[in-house]
Design a protein around this motif. Structure first.
Motif, PDB file in Angstrom:
ATOM      1  N   THR A  76       0.846  -1.199   0.000  1.00  0.00           N
ATOM      2  CA  THR A  76       0.000   0.000   0.000  1.00  0.00           C
ATOM      3  C   THR A  76       0.879   1.245   0.000  1.00  0.00           C
ATOM      4  OG1 THR A  76      -1.719  -1.189   1.200  1.00  0.00           O
ATOM      5  CG2 THR A  76      -1.822   1.215   1.267  1.00  0.00           C
ATOM      6  N   HIS A  79       2.591   1.704  -3.462  1.00  0.00           N
ATOM      7  CA  HIS A  79       1.657   2.238  -4.458  1.00  0.00           C
ATOM      8  C   HIS A  79       1.443   3.739  -4.240  1.00  0.00           C
ATOM      9  CE1 HIS A  79       0.556  -1.856  -5.681  1.00  0.00           C
ATOM     10  NE2 HIS A  79       0.035  -1.287  -6.747  1.00  0.00           N
ATOM     11  N   ARG A  80       1.297   4.144  -2.974  1.00  0.00           N
ATOM     12  CA  ARG A  80       1.095   5.567  -2.681  1.00  0.00           C
ATOM     13  C   ARG A  80       2.308   6.390  -3.091  1.00  0.00           C
ATOM     14  NH1 ARG A  80      -2.972   8.027  -3.043  1.00  0.00           N
ATOM     15  NH2 ARG A  80      -1.696   9.412  -4.216  1.00  0.00           N
ATOM     16  N   LEU A 147      -6.072  -4.213  -7.339  1.00  0.00           N
ATOM     17  CA  LEU A 147      -6.120  -4.121  -5.880  1.00  0.00           C
ATOM     18  C   LEU A 147      -7.564  -4.275  -5.422  1.00  0.00           C
ATOM     19  CD1 LEU A 147      -3.785  -1.076  -5.049  1.00  0.00           C
ATOM     20  CD2 LEU A 147      -3.234  -3.508  -5.011  1.00  0.00           C
ATOM     21  N   GLU A 151      -7.968  -2.060  -0.259  1.00  0.00           N
ATOM     22  CA  GLU A 151      -6.564  -1.693  -0.397  1.00  0.00           C
ATOM     23  C   GLU A 151      -6.404  -0.461  -1.299  1.00  0.00           C
ATOM     24  OE1 GLU A 151      -2.333  -3.751  -1.594  1.00  0.00           O
ATOM     25  OE2 GLU A 151      -4.013  -5.039  -1.014  1.00  0.00           O
ATOM     26  N   ALA A 154      -7.233   2.492   0.704  1.00  0.00           N
ATOM     27  CA  ALA A 154      -6.141   2.818   1.630  1.00  0.00           C
ATOM     28  C   ALA A 154      -5.020   3.543   0.904  1.00  0.00           C
ATOM     29  CB  ALA A 154      -5.618   1.547   2.306  1.00  0.00           C
ATOM     30  N   VAL A 155      -4.674   3.086  -0.303  1.00  0.00           N
ATOM     31  CA  VAL A 155      -3.626   3.752  -1.094  1.00  0.00           C
ATOM     32  C   VAL A 155      -4.016   5.197  -1.367  1.00  0.00           C
ATOM     33  CG1 VAL A 155      -2.514   3.828  -3.370  1.00  0.00           C
ATOM     34  CG2 VAL A 155      -2.716   1.653  -2.164  1.00  0.00           C
TER      35      VAL A 155
END
Length: 190
Positions: A76, A79-80, A147, A151, A154-155
């Motif tokens: 996560t 990815h962010r 995803l 998730e 969340a990202v």
């Protein structure tokens, strides 16, 4: 975080944090394809996507020694980081439209199928590029990065309901843009 919910990358990140070369190679082999796909879809430029992936892995290298399991899943967080780097680049070229992605052709289908698939991919990429960035981000994370909604939310730093709302608006806008492209009301080959 319970043992059942343990971050699947935790042990590998611990090794990367100790600058284990084999762990670094394993992490890159594991995560690079998805990072490149994400950045390429967001930026529409494979070379820029490679730069984003490289910068993301530099940040992993710097952060791994102090990584704390349980604060966020590593995937996560990664990815962010990649999305933030993409947005930095998009802000830097706000005036430039996102053009087509480089074409990737499968050697299996015949030439007609390749031409048709390429045209379809260009239409989809043009429609995707026309979306507002947050809608594009939601689609890329859920459909191309595969995803789960929780998730992806969340990202993006939002709730699942907000993500689902973004996805609904994005699908609607994508559909409308594709119809305009198909009817010739939007130019997509620039």
């Amino acid at each position: 975080m319970s043992e059942r919910e343990r971050d699947p990358d935790a042990a590998l990140i611990a090794l990367v944090g100790r600058h284990d070369p084999a762990a670094v190679r394993q992490l890159v082999a594991l995560k690079l394809p998805r990072l490149l796909a994400l950045a390429t879809r967001m930026l529409g430029d494979r070379m820029e996507a490679e730069d984003v992936a490289q910068e993301a892995f530099m940040r992993v290298w710097k952060q791994a020694p102090s990584w704390k399991e349980g604060e966020a899943r590593f995937d996560t967080w990664l990815h962010r980081v990649a999305l933030n780097l993409c947005y930095d680049r998009l802000r830097g070229r706000r005036e430039e439209p996102i053009d087509d992605l480089p074409e990737y052709t499968d050697p299996g289908p015949g030439p007609d199928a390749v031409v048709e698939a390429g045209a379809r991919d260009r239409r989809i990429q043009a429609a995707l590029a026309a979306l507002p960035p947050r809608q594009r981000e939601a689609l890329v994370l859920t459909y191309y990065q595969e995803l789960p909604n929780a998730e992806a939310a969340a990202v993006m730093g939002i709730g699942v309901d907000a993500l689902e709302s973004l996805l609904a608006r994005a699908r609607r806008a994508l559909r409308e843009t594709l119809v305009r492209i198909e009817t010739g009301k939007v130019r997509h080959d620039t």
